[in-house]
Design an enzyme around this catalytic site. Structure first.
Site, mmCIF file in Angstrom:
data_model
loop_
_atom_site.group_PDB
_atom_site.id
_atom_site.type_symbol
_atom_site.label_atom_id
_atom_site.label_comp_id
_atom_site.label_asym_id
_atom_site.label_seq_id
_atom_site.Cartn_x
_atom_site.Cartn_y
_atom_site.Cartn_z
ATOM 1 C CG HIS A 295 -0.106 -24.621 -45.618
ATOM 2 N ND1 HIS A 295 0.670 -25.218 -46.590
ATOM 3 C CD2 HIS A 295 -0.896 -23.717 -46.279
ATOM 4 C CE1 HIS A 295 0.359 -24.714 -47.773
ATOM 5 N NE2 HIS A 295 -0.587 -23.809 -47.616
ATOM 6 C CD GLU A 319 -1.925 -23.594 -51.778
ATOM 7 O OE1 GLU A 319 -2.936 -23.051 -51.260
ATOM 8 O OE2 GLU A 319 -0.759 -23.220 -51.563
ATOM 9 C CG ASP A 380 -13.358 -10.404 -55.754
ATOM 10 O OD1 ASP A 380 -13.633 -9.567 -54.883
ATOM 11 O OD2 ASP A 380 -12.285 -10.431 -56.375
ATOM 12 C CG ASP A 406 -2.616 -19.250 -47.919
ATOM 13 O OD1 ASP A 406 -1.571 -18.623 -48.165
ATOM 14 O OD2 ASP A 406 -2.739 -20.471 -48.143
#
Length: 748
Positions: A295, A319, A380, A406
């Site tokens: 990251h 995450e 979306d 990401d």
């Protein structure tokens, strides 16, 4: 008939065979006629038939159930395939492993727990100890063998039905791992040919090419524990804890357990903390042990390539770790995250809390998702961007200085990936969402190798298609690629930087000390005083400056081959001609140079040009040593010198230096690079001319037109492309060197 010579009777073989056959047929007929009446078939399946297992047990023990599932139903089409579960357990009580009755019951219960159907089984007590059992299932078979003295059982379960076997593992462990210190190893494989599995989201994550299978399910000798296995509305989410036999103690492990020198546990995996692994639809996303490296590599290069990133956009990153890295920058005023899967965020917050942990960042919320600068939109991303930045925007949105993507790797064959990265309208909306000097960074999956085929024909054809789209886009002025091999994946991971301004090339190539100062000046402090990053620093950023060789190699396999690919290396068949100073001749291959300086006839002190001492063929390199001795000054340093001459005009040495740079310096063929090359050697004495008849040298790299938006050749070889000179015609001994006045003028 009696043979008089041997005194033996001769028998006709044909008569003997006919007699024996007739007798066998008559015996079979009698047996059938006197057999007991047939049993009522349904009665055999009314219930489980109890079996008494003794030393005098029958050879086979039949166990039947009332109902059997239909393996060939319409929802689960029959395939020549199956699932194979191998389980090894050690540390089991010896008495249990030597009890045929207890083991048989455990086997039957395990089959029930897995939703399978036992047809029959046979167990055998071994001498002196141990038991072997095999059970025939409607779906296939189960078998095991025990070693009581060693406390070990090995179990094998194979099914060809639709029922998943992974759920059987904890039941097998519960039923067979009888003991205080048992340890279980297991492996799950798909066998045969799963013809429809790639079309089935329920099975795709179990295929052999799946990361989940490779890293977790298939290896038998690793420790693994399922933390989460669930399906959200959008994807399959799996989180596992794992340790491998070859794992050794990390620094954090040693600190936690206060290991001292000489402790034998340094050399074992006894105290190794399990690694957490996150998989989405079977694809590995992050490892707890290396996610910070990944990251940091995803976020900070783009952030420091921008002069002042205030508004940050993020696609994906459920995450929370990408947000964590963004929030380390004190320039950030807003961070907008567009994530499709809200359930994924909840799962990660609960089971991977360290990923979104911001409590060590001064002034930030304890959890990164809760920070006041963060806005999370569950939608979306394609719809969100097209609605705001598409050709007919229905909504308004603030533009981003840096946009970080990401999401899924742009791998060929992935439908979702193709929809995301192959849609020109969506990609254009991403570019349109950037400010004038905005930067977009995309993680683009596994890095290429020098052995890869042409990019548009290989596994990463989708990635190449996306690259081509950005290269041709009118708003894109620069593209850069880099790799990080410490992300925890099997191969280096790659990233693409897309810039709306070519100036980002200059920011990208800043020296490590300037990056270190930017880190100091533009990031927040930690609560505990520890360093903010574990991997990223000025030197790391400098390692990203030039793409690895494989990017250049694969790029030059394009058809037609890009023009600059012919200039990846100097031509070894060409001659090299240089000026050699007297004190440089000793110990060198060239004891005599190819040039001499000529002076004004009147004063004999003022140099006026350079004369050739030997014939030089066309294409020869001219003064390569002198040219590579040029010094490089970046745009910022040169501007500082100019400012000094204005503020302190009497400092003649600085004024003279600036004038010298202006006279003998030139820019780069790569626009936006922000560098000036200043010649220092005899090459500055080469005369300039506009007379084409006189000019006999030029740039080695012609540099026709504006440099491509994306070219690993330019990015790797720009120093060579910017410096070397060649003879543009045969130069005879006694001639003088002339170069054009506009030698270093490049079209921008």
């Amino acid at each position: 008939m009696l043979d008089p010579n041997t005194q033996r009777y001769a028998i006709d073989v044909r008569l003997f065979l006919a007699t024996m056959t007739t007798a066998m047929v008559l015996a079979f007929g009698v047996g059938v006629s006197f057999a007991p009446p047939a049993l009522d078939a349904p009665a055999l399946f009314d219930a489980w038939v109890p079996v008494s297992i003794t030393e005098d047990r029958p050879e086979e023990h039949i166990v039947r159930t009332k109902e059997f599932p239909n393996l060939h139903d319409a929802e689960s089409p029959y395939e020549p395939s199956g699932q194979h579960l191998l389980v090894d357990i050690k540390g089991i009580d010896a008495d249990f492993l030597d009890s045929e009755e207890r083991l048989a019951k455990a086997m039957v219960d395990a089959v029930k727990a897995g939703g399978l159907s036992m047809l029959s089984y046979h167990c055998h007590k071994l001498v002196p100890m141990g038991v072997s059992c095999v059970g025939v299932l409607l779906e296939s078979h189960i078998s095991f063998h025990t070693w009581p003295v060693e406390g070990v059982i090995t179990l094998d379960l194979f099914t060809c039905g639709p029922t998943p076997l992974l759920s059987v593992v904890p039941e097998v462990e519960r039923l067979f791992a009888i003991g205080e210190n048992t340890k279980t190893s297991w492996s799950h494989e798909l066998r045969g040919f799963h013809l429809n599995a790639t079309k089935s989201p329920e099975k795709r994550h179990l295929l052999e090419q799946s990361d989940l299978v490779f890293w977790v399910l298939s290896p038998l000798d690793i420790y693994k524990k399922e933390i989460v296995s669930t399906r959200t509305r959008f994807q399959k989410v799996d989180i596992w804890e794992t340790t491998y036999p070859e794992d050794t103690i990390s620094h954090d492990d040693a600190v936690e357990h206060n290991l001292q020198p000489g402790d034998p546990r340094w050399l074992t995996g006894e105290l190794v903390a399990p690694d957490k692994m996150l998989f989405l639809d079977g694809t590995l996303q992050s490892l707890n042990s290396t996610e910070r490296v990944y990251h940091e590599a995803l976020v900070h290069p783009a952030m420091f390539a921008h002069p002042n990133p205030k508004h940050i956009g993020l696609i994906g990153g459920g995450e929370g770790a990408t947000l964590r890295e963004i929030l380390k920058h004190n320039t950030v005023e807003s961070a907008t995250m567009i994530e499709l899967d809200e359930e994924l965020v909840s799962i990660c917050r609960e089971h991977l809390p360290e990923f979104s942990n911001c409590k060590n960042l001064k002034g930030r919320a304890e959890n990164c998702f809760d920070d006041e600068l963060v806005s999370v939109v569950y939608q979306d991303s394609k719809e969100w961007f097209i609605e705001r930045f598409g050709p007919s925007p229905a909504k308004t949105g603030n533009k981003f200085d840096v946009l970080i993507i990401d999401a899924l790797d742009p791998e060929d064959g992935e439908t979702v990936s193709e929809e995301l990265y192959g849609d020109g309208e969506f990609l254009t909306s991403l570019i349109s969402s950037l400010t004038e000097d905005g930067i977009m960074i995309i993680q683009v999956g596994t890095a290429p190798t020098i052995y890869d085929p042409r990019a548009d024909m290989g596994v990463y054809a989708s990635r190449e298609k996306m690259f081509n789209f950005f290269e041709d886009h009118e708003q894109v002025e620069a593209m850069l690629v880099y790799e990080e091999d410490g992300c925890g994946f099997l191969e280096p991971h790659s990233f693409l930087v897309v810039c709306k301004s070519a100036k980002c090339r200059g920011e990208w190539l800043r020296e490590s000390d300037l990056i270190e100062y930017a880190i100091f000046n533009r990031t927040i402090e930690t609560v505990d005083g520890e360093r903010l990053m574990v991997q990223f620093d000025g030197a790391t950023m400098q390692s990203y400056n030039a793409p690895p060789k494989a990017w250049e190699t694969v790029y030059c396999r394009r058809e037609p081959q890009p023009f600059e690919c012919a200039y990846r290396a100097l031509d070894s068949n060409s001659e090299f001609h240089d000026y050699v100073f007297d004190d440089e001749k000793k110990g060198t291959k060239e004891t005599e140079g190819s040039f001499e300086v000529i002076y004004d006839d009147e004063t004999d002190e003022k140099p006026i040009g350079v004369e050739v001492l030997k014939d030089i063929p066309k294409g020869s390199y001219i003064m390569p040593h002198q040219m590579t001795s040029s010094f490089i000054i970046n745009e910022g340093s040169l501007n500082n010198l100019r400012d000094l001459t204005e503020d302190i005009p009497d400092v003649k040495v600085i004024t003279d230096l600036v004038n010298f740079i202006d006279t003998h310096g030139h820019g780069s063929v790569s626009d936006g690079i922000g560098r000036t090359y200043v010649e220092l050697g005899v090459s500055i004495l080469i005369e300039k001319s506009d007379d084409e008849d006189k000019i006999n040298l030029g740039r080695w790299f012609p540099g026709f037109g504006k440099r491509p938006v994306y070219s690993p050749v330019y990015d790797r070889q720009f120093l060579s492309l910017d410096l070397f000179l060649v003879a543009t015609q045969d130069i005879k001994k006694g001639q003088r060197l002339y170069r054009p006045n506009n030698l270093w003028d490049f079209e921008k």
